[in-house]
Motif scaffolding. Structure first.
Motif, mmCIF file in Angstrom:
data_model
loop_
_atom_site.group_PDB
_atom_site.id
_atom_site.type_symbol
_atom_site.label_atom_id
_atom_site.label_comp_id
_atom_site.label_asym_id
_atom_site.label_seq_id
_atom_site.Cartn_x
_atom_site.Cartn_y
_atom_site.Cartn_z
ATOM 1 N N LEU A 355 0.959 -1.047 -0.110
ATOM 2 C CA LEU A 355 -0.104 -0.147 0.159
ATOM 3 C C LEU A 355 1.071 1.191 -0.018
ATOM 4 C CD1 LEU A 355 -1.229 -2.240 2.025
ATOM 5 C CD2 LEU A 355 -3.348 -0.670 1.791
ATOM 6 N N PHE A 356 0.388 2.313 -0.749
ATOM 7 C CA PHE A 356 1.165 3.464 -0.910
ATOM 8 C C PHE A 356 0.114 4.838 -0.213
ATOM 9 C CE2 PHE A 356 2.422 0.786 -4.160
ATOM 10 C CZ PHE A 356 3.769 0.985 -4.252
ATOM 11 N N TYR A 357 0.906 5.324 0.737
ATOM 12 C CA TYR A 357 0.356 6.613 1.269
ATOM 13 C C TYR A 357 1.118 7.650 0.812
ATOM 14 C CZ TYR A 357 -2.079 3.004 3.817
ATOM 15 O OH TYR A 357 -2.932 1.855 4.427
ATOM 16 N N LYS A 358 0.514 8.637 0.100
ATOM 17 C CA LYS A 358 1.238 9.981 -0.490
ATOM 18 C C LYS A 358 0.781 11.076 0.214
ATOM 19 C CE LYS A 358 1.964 7.497 -4.779
ATOM 20 N NZ LYS A 358 1.807 7.852 -6.388
ATOM 21 N N SER A 359 1.790 12.122 0.314
ATOM 22 C CA SER A 359 1.560 13.190 0.957
ATOM 23 C C SER A 359 0.373 14.162 0.204
ATOM 24 C CB SER A 359 2.728 14.326 1.021
ATOM 25 O OG SER A 359 3.695 14.474 -0.111
ATOM 26 N N SER A 360 -0.043 13.834 -0.872
ATOM 27 C CA SER A 360 -0.987 14.332 -1.727
ATOM 28 C C SER A 360 -2.344 14.026 -1.226
ATOM 29 C CB SER A 360 -0.938 14.007 -3.210
ATOM 30 O OG SER A 360 -1.003 12.310 -3.199
ATOM 31 N N HIS A 361 -2.465 13.067 -0.060
ATOM 32 C CA HIS A 361 -3.890 12.611 0.447
ATOM 33 C C HIS A 361 -4.077 13.400 1.761
ATOM 34 C CE1 HIS A 361 -6.601 9.891 2.205
ATOM 35 N NE2 HIS A 361 -6.717 9.271 0.996
#
Length: 460
Positions: A355-361
């Motif tokens: 899973l990827f968690y990005k600062s754009s979220h």
């Protein structure tokens, strides 16, 4: 004797050092080659982790095959028998509480035919009608230096972009489409619009270019770390120092003094900074230079691997992962079904996901403050919501790339140009290299390392 120092042992620095070593041997040149790496291992954002039967890539997870296969690196490093390719399958977008397939005949979510547009389950009938304006609206205002998001919305409509295109493109280029230029993402969009009168028609006429066969990405049987190990084994003519951080660089006549964290000093004629710009900007005491560095921007990424003692076959039969479209539904931006996409990552055939968690979220502000246990719990909730899996993982790997993912904003090319000019004028012999400036893909970094090494050779 001249001394060349490369600061940073990621793929760019290793590629540059390998090129310099070959040049030294071929030309029988008496030059000292030194590579300094602040951490205990080489590789930078390439880091293979093994747990039980699982192979996990904490950083980059693959290489674009069509780029790598035009280079001689794999053969030179003796890795040709270690290459593995991805398994192809359908990608989904998680929207409205379910996985919806990205329509066939799309490129980055952009339809390549009216048929593809009509079959989308992600866009309403009204959104599809709005997208048809692409066929009769002329481009009278956009250039390649404009926002790719504004361009696509103008011709294809807001709904198609937000629900189908933006989730894919933002995942690839790590940023909001409104902040990214056409030139830095899909420069051919303008050409297609002008030549064919339509973005969709342009992709339809050129869709063969984007098929790329089934083998689009490659890795190695024991993970991408094999590439790093192979480079290191070839650098016997060089000096490599790990756990060695450079605190500052000072001018010393026509040379440079590199002050290390143990207070030792290395004198160098030429220096390559193949480290993130956030690390490079503090090495030279020059306010004007720091100001130029500050124009470059980074984003953040948290990667969470989960390995389960359940068979990979519980996933949708033809899928390899999904992208999240609605930030209110899941905390993750995307999820790769790693064991499905890369058979070598799960020897037992059990399920491995990333899973990827990005600062754009919008949720990232709270995610970045979480402990690893809390991040693991968040990831498990996302897996339960999206895939219905409630099992506990038998393996996990969490990596926080805080502020370390280059973000090529509209201003990026001009910022790099200004920085290069300042370096050339005031610090000749110091070369900037790496993904902070010139491209994030592994082949791009390898090529940049080679080009940077050749720049130094030209200065001899």
């Amino acid at each position: 004797m001249k001394t060349v120092v490369i600061i940073g042992g990621g793929i760019t620095g290793l590629s540059a050092m390998y090129e310099l070593k070959k040049w030294k041997i071929t030309n029988k040149t008496d030059v000292r080659l030194i590579l300094l790496e602040a951490s205990e291992q080489l590789g930078g954002k390439i880091c293979t982790v093994k747990q039980d039967d699982f192979v996990m890539e904490a950083g980059a997870d693959s290489i674009v095959a069509r780029k790598m296969e035009t280079m001689s690196v794999i053969e030179e490093l003796g890795l040709e028998n270690e290459v593995v390719y991805n398994t192809t399958g359908r990608s989904f977008i998680y929207s409205d509480g379910e996985l919806k397939p990205i329509p066939d005949e799309t490129v980055f979510g952009i339809p390549t035919s009216i048929k593809s547009l009509s079959k989308s389950t992600l866009v309403s009938a009204e959104g599809k009608v709005e997208a048809l304006k692409d066929f009769y609206t002329k481009n009278e205002m956009f250039t390649k230096n404009d926002s790719v998001g504004a361009f696509l919305e103008h011709f294809l409509g807001t709904e198609l972009v937000e629900k189908q295109i933006a989730p894919v493109l933002s995942g690839v280029y790590s940023g909001k489409l409104s902040d990214l230029t056409i030139a830095s993402t899909l420069p051919y969009l303008i050409d297609y619009k002008e030549t064919y009168g339509s973005i969709i028609k342009g992709f339809e006429a050129n869709k063969e270019k984007f098929k790329g066969g089934e083998r689009k990405f490659l890795s190695f049987k024991n993970g991408l770390g094999s590439l790093i190990d192979a480079y290191e084994s070839q650098l016997e003519e060089t000096e490599i120092f790990k756990n060695t951080k450079v605190d500052k660089i000072e001018k010393a006549g026509s040379r440079y003094h590199l002050v290390l964290n143990n207070q030792e000093i290395i004198e160098a004629d030429y220096v390559m900074l193949s480290i993130p710009h956030t690390a490079a900007e503090g090495l030279i005491d020059d306010p004007e230079l720091r100001s130029e560095f500050s124009n470059l921007k980074n984003s953040s990424l948290i990667s969470v691997y989960l390995g389960f003692e359940v068979p990979d076959t519980i996933l949708p039969a033809d899928g390899t992962g999904f992208i999240s479209a609605n930030t209110d539904e899941l905390s993750c931006n995307a999820c790769t079904w790693t064991s499905r996409k890369w058979e070598h990552t799960s020897a037992s055939g059990n399920l491995l996901v990333r899973l990827f968690y990005k600062s754009s979220h919008p949720a990232f502000a709270s995610l970045k403050e979480m402990s690893k246990d809390d991040l693991l719990e968040t990831a498990l909730k996302d897996i339960y919501k999206s895939l219905g899996i409630s099992a506990q993982p038998v393996a996990s790997e969490i990596t926080n790339w805080a502020g370390q993912m280059p973000n090529y904003l509209i201003s990026h090319p001009k910022s790099v140009e200004a920085l290069e000019g300042k370096m050339a004028a005031d610090y000749p012999g110091i070369i900037l290299a790496g993904c902070s400036y010139y491209g994030v893909g592994i082949p791009d970094c390898i090529e940049n390392g080679i080009e940077s090494a050749r720049k130094i050779v030209e200065l001899f």
